[in-house]
Design a protein around this motif. Structure first.
Motif, PDB file in Angstrom:
ATOM      1  N   ASP A 116      -2.738  -0.313   2.958  1.00 51.22           N
ATOM      2  CA  ASP A 116      -2.282   0.496   2.033  1.00 51.22           C
ATOM      3  C   ASP A 116      -1.858   1.605   2.653  1.00 51.22           C
ATOM      4  OD1 ASP A 116      -3.757  -1.546   0.637  1.00 51.22           O
ATOM      5  OD2 ASP A 116      -3.015  -0.628  -1.256  1.00 51.22           O
ATOM      6  N   THR A 117      -0.539   2.111   2.855  1.00 54.02           N
ATOM      7  CA  THR A 117      -0.260   3.249   3.794  1.00 54.02           C
ATOM      8  C   THR A 117      -0.116   4.696   3.225  1.00 54.02           C
ATOM      9  OG1 THR A 117       1.933   2.713   3.348  1.00 54.02           O
ATOM     10  CG2 THR A 117       1.108   1.607   5.372  1.00 54.02           C
ATOM     11  N   GLY A 118      -1.320   4.900   2.520  1.00 54.14           N
ATOM     12  CA  GLY A 118      -1.494   6.295   1.934  1.00 54.14           C
ATOM     13  C   GLY A 118      -2.775   6.312   0.983  1.00 54.14           C
ATOM     14  N   SER A 119      -2.833   7.263   0.393  1.00 59.40           N
ATOM     15  CA  SER A 119      -3.994   7.606  -0.494  1.00 59.40           C
ATOM     16  C   SER A 119      -3.456   7.903  -1.774  1.00 59.40           C
ATOM     17  CB  SER A 119      -4.740   8.982   0.024  1.00 59.40           C
ATOM     18  OG  SER A 119      -5.119   8.445   1.328  1.00 59.40           O
ATOM     19  N   THR A 120      -4.272   7.719  -2.791  1.00 56.48           N
ATOM     20  CA  THR A 120      -3.794   8.129  -4.161  1.00 56.48           C
ATOM     21  C   THR A 120      -5.241   8.187  -5.243  1.00 56.48           C
ATOM     22  OG1 THR A 120      -1.893   7.676  -5.767  1.00 56.48           O
ATOM     23  CG2 THR A 120      -3.311   5.739  -5.136  1.00 56.48           C
ATOM     24  N   ASN A 121      -4.792   8.762  -6.488  1.00 53.86           N
ATOM     25  CA  ASN A 121      -5.830   9.005  -7.431  1.00 53.86           C
ATOM     26  C   ASN A 121      -5.852   7.437  -8.237  1.00 53.86           C
ATOM     27  OD1 ASN A 121      -6.399  11.144  -6.218  1.00 53.86           O
ATOM     28  ND2 ASN A 121      -5.575  12.476  -7.801  1.00 53.86           N
ATOM     29  N   LEU A 122      -6.854   7.091  -8.831  1.00 53.00           N
ATOM     30  CA  LEU A 122      -6.817   5.884  -9.440  1.00 53.00           C
ATOM     31  C   LEU A 122      -7.667   5.988 -10.749  1.00 53.00           C
ATOM     32  CD1 LEU A 122      -7.840   3.201  -6.741  1.00 53.00           C
ATOM     33  CD2 LEU A 122      -5.546   3.684  -7.633  1.00 53.00           C
ATOM     34  N   THR A 136     -10.797   7.845  -6.266  1.00 47.38           N
ATOM     35  CA  THR A 136      -9.766   8.021  -5.070  1.00 47.38           C
ATOM     36  C   THR A 136      -9.702   7.120  -3.906  1.00 47.38           C
ATOM     37  OG1 THR A 136      -9.843  10.613  -5.556  1.00 47.38           O
ATOM     38  CG2 THR A 136      -8.475   9.799  -3.782  1.00 47.38           C
ATOM     39  N   TYR A 137      -8.274   6.700  -3.823  1.00 47.55           N
ATOM     40  CA  TYR A 137      -8.190   5.576  -2.989  1.00 47.55           C
ATOM     41  C   TYR A 137      -7.658   6.304  -1.763  1.00 47.55           C
ATOM     42  CZ  TYR A 137      -6.677   1.339  -0.808  1.00 47.55           C
ATOM     43  OH  TYR A 137      -6.509   0.187  -0.067  1.00 47.55           O
ATOM     44  N   VAL A 138      -8.702   6.368  -0.444  1.00 48.65           N
ATOM     45  CA  VAL A 138      -8.339   7.195   0.696  1.00 48.65           C
ATOM     46  C   VAL A 138      -8.067   6.291   1.869  1.00 48.65           C
ATOM     47  CG1 VAL A 138      -9.284   8.768   2.129  1.00 48.65           C
ATOM     48  CG2 VAL A 138      -9.750   8.992  -0.082  1.00 48.65           C
ATOM     49  N   ASN A 139      -6.990   6.672   2.625  1.00 48.30           N
ATOM     50  CA  ASN A 139      -6.592   5.925   3.762  1.00 48.30           C
ATOM     51  C   ASN A 139      -6.028   7.059   4.680  1.00 48.30           C
ATOM     52  OD1 ASN A 139      -6.794   2.896   3.130  1.00 48.30           O
ATOM     53  ND2 ASN A 139      -5.722   3.637   1.456  1.00 48.30           N
ATOM     54  N   HIS A 140      -6.911   7.406   5.645  1.00 45.73           N
ATOM     55  CA  HIS A 140      -6.575   8.295   6.756  1.00 45.73           C
ATOM     56  C   HIS A 140      -5.673   7.859   7.583  1.00 45.73           C
ATOM     57  CE1 HIS A 140      -9.898  11.009   5.396  1.00 45.73           C
ATOM     58  NE2 HIS A 140     -10.512  10.034   5.627  1.00 45.73           N
ATOM     59  N   THR A 141      -4.605   8.466   8.092  1.00 46.32           N
ATOM     60  CA  THR A 141      -3.583   8.242   9.049  1.00 46.32           C
ATOM     61  C   THR A 141      -4.438   7.507  10.347  1.00 46.32           C
ATOM     62  OG1 THR A 141      -2.322  10.118   8.473  1.00 46.32           O
ATOM     63  CG2 THR A 141      -1.653   8.882  10.396  1.00 46.32           C
ATOM     64  N   SER A 142      -5.486   7.732  10.632  1.00 48.04           N
ATOM     65  CA  SER A 142      -6.210   7.187  11.694  1.00 48.04           C
ATOM     66  C   SER A 142      -6.738   5.878  11.338  1.00 48.04           C
ATOM     67  CB  SER A 142      -7.487   8.242  12.018  1.00 48.04           C
ATOM     68  OG  SER A 142      -8.251   8.425  11.022  1.00 48.04           O
ATOM     69  N   THR A 143      -6.960   5.726  10.143  1.00 47.14           N
ATOM     70  CA  THR A 143      -7.363   4.310   9.497  1.00 47.14           C
ATOM     71  C   THR A 143      -6.308   3.602   9.703  1.00 47.14           C
ATOM     72  OG1 THR A 143      -8.929   5.632   8.131  1.00 47.14           O
ATOM     73  CG2 THR A 143      -8.451   3.368   7.395  1.00 47.14           C
ATOM     74  N   THR A 168       5.971   4.456   1.770  1.00 44.47           N
ATOM     75  CA  THR A 168       6.907   3.756   2.304  1.00 44.47           C
ATOM     76  C   THR A 168       7.191   4.754   3.706  1.00 44.47           C
ATOM     77  OG1 THR A 168       7.855   3.045   0.360  1.00 44.47           O
ATOM     78  CG2 THR A 168       9.209   2.814   2.221  1.00 44.47           C
ATOM     79  N   ARG A 169       7.109   6.195   3.755  1.00 40.80           N
ATOM     80  CA  ARG A 169       7.665   6.631   4.632  1.00 40.80           C
ATOM     81  C   ARG A 169       6.561   6.558   5.840  1.00 40.80           C
ATOM     82  NH1 ARG A 169       8.991  12.806   2.563  1.00 40.80           N
ATOM     83  NH2 ARG A 169      10.318  12.763   4.475  1.00 40.80           N
ATOM     84  N   MET A 170       4.983   6.382   5.338  1.00 41.72           N
ATOM     85  CA  MET A 170       4.428   6.270   6.305  1.00 41.72           C
ATOM     86  C   MET A 170       4.401   4.882   6.905  1.00 41.72           C
ATOM     87  SD  MET A 170       1.633   7.666   7.665  1.00 41.72           S
ATOM     88  CE  MET A 170       1.122   8.842   6.757  1.00 41.72           C
ATOM     89  N   PHE A 171       4.731   3.992   6.241  1.00 34.41           N
ATOM     90  CA  PHE A 171       5.077   2.637   6.791  1.00 34.41           C
ATOM     91  C   PHE A 171       6.218   2.669   8.120  1.00 34.41           C
ATOM     92  CE2 PHE A 171       8.508  -0.522   6.959  1.00 34.41           C
ATOM     93  CZ  PHE A 171       7.944  -1.445   7.563  1.00 34.41           C
ATOM     94  N   GLU A 172       6.983   3.610   7.750  1.00 30.42           N
ATOM     95  CA  GLU A 172       8.170   3.790   8.812  1.00 30.42           C
ATOM     96  C   GLU A 172       7.736   4.520   9.870  1.00 30.42           C
ATOM     97  OE1 GLU A 172      11.264   5.095   5.668  1.00 30.42           O
ATOM     98  OE2 GLU A 172      12.299   4.088   7.117  1.00 30.42           O
ATOM     99  N   ALA A 173       6.796   5.274   9.800  1.00 31.41           N
ATOM    100  CA  ALA A 173       6.085   6.250  10.899  1.00 31.41           C
ATOM    101  C   ALA A 173       5.346   5.117  11.834  1.00 31.41           C
ATOM    102  CB  ALA A 173       5.295   7.474  10.267  1.00 31.41           C
ATOM    103  N   LEU A 174       4.597   4.427  11.095  1.00 32.38           N
ATOM    104  CA  LEU A 174       4.016   3.390  11.647  1.00 32.38           C
ATOM    105  C   LEU A 174       4.585   2.434  12.507  1.00 32.38           C
ATOM    106  CD1 LEU A 174       1.325   2.386   9.092  1.00 32.38           C
ATOM    107  CD2 LEU A 174       0.653   3.687  10.993  1.00 32.38           C
TER     108      LEU A 174
END
Ligand code: ZN
Length: 290
Positions: A116-122, A136-143, A168-174
């Protein structure tokens, strides 16, 4: 030209309570049975969460292994276990430890695992108030980098899950970092019924994602956490995407609260009525480069 066949990914249980639908599978044997029914109805991928018999999350690798063996003894569907997003406590190593263990044996190696390419409140907004306030669903960039590198090393294909356009933008960065193998497999996770962390579970919610659909090669799908997926499924079928329905996301009272197989059959019938055949497991493998 024949239209691309539709991949149906059955999301059979998540951590959803049986108060939503009594057919939600918990144990490895129940997961195996539900997967077989879903596969028979047209699913080519089964996504599941390992759980104890009482429904509590069970994060042990051996439980995941038992579920995968139960699925593979019944059908040849692509197997897609979850990562430990919240239940495993949070360290990157812990969250992926069961996938590492499963991949060590070809009999239990998952075909797919999520990133999951980001973090968000659930926290769920219901009756004018929030739930716990800290869900909160946390996914650091390093993760994300770590997961992408490890899954590649293990030979497990990631499904990149986008809850909103920033994901989606983070997916493109990866992908720009060289961490994504083609064709990419992307899922747009819409959220409904008071879960505010994703786009609304509507045609407009999916269309907003698709305005930022990255260039290929990629295949994409749509799911709706706690909402009726039918209208968004129709848009996805029309636009060349795929569909990820299941009791883990929604109990489907409109269909009489049926089992996972009937939910998959509902989407398969919609697709055929719109002129797209449903992908076999072989076709799904080809589309996803497996
Ligand atoms: Zn899941």
């Amino acid at each position: 030209m024949a239209r691309k066949p539709l991949i149906i990914e059955a999301r059979i249980n998540e951590y959803t309570s049986r108060s939503e639908n009594g057919h939600i599978p918990f144990t490895p044997e129940e997961i195996g049975d539900a997967a077989a029914r879903a596969c028979e109805a047209g699913a080519s991928i089964v996504h599941f969460h390992a759980r104890h018999a009482n429904g509590e999350p069970d994060h042990r690798a051996e439980t995941y292994a038992a579920a995968i063996r139960a699925i593979r003894s019944r059908c040849d569907v692509l197997v897609y276990p979850t990562l430990g997003q919240i239940t495993a406590g949070g360290s990157d190593v812990d969250r992926i430890a069961h996938i590492e263990a499963l991949a060590a044996d070809s009999a239990t190696r998952p075909d797919i695992a999520p990133i999951d390419t980001g973090s968000t409140n659930l926290d769920r907004w219901r009756d004018g108030t929030f739930g716990s306030g800290d869900n909160t669903y946390v996914n650091h960039t390093s993760t994300l980098r770590y997961f992408a590198e490890r899954l590649r090393a293990l030979g497990v294909k990631p499904q990149f899950v986008s809850w909103a356009v920033p994901f989606t933008r983070m997916f493109e960065a990866l992908r720009n970092l060289g961490l994504v193998d083609a064709p990419a497999w992307l899922c747009f996770e819409l959220t409904d019924s008071g879960i505010l962390g994703g786009h609304p579970g509507t045609i407009a919610g999916l269309d907003a994602h698709l305005r930022f659909l990255p260039d290929g090669p990629l295949e994409w799908s749509v799911s709706n956490k706690v909402g009726n997926l039918t209208s968004q499924a129709a848009l996805s079928i029309e636009r060349g995407g795929h569909v990820s329905p299941g009791l883990g996301d929604y109990g489907w009272p409109e269909l009489g609260s049926p089992d996972n197989g009937a939910v998959v059959a509902h989407i398969a019938a919609l697709s055929r009525a719109m002129g797209r055949e449903v992908a076999t497991v072989r076709q799904a493998r080809d589309l996803l480069g497996l």
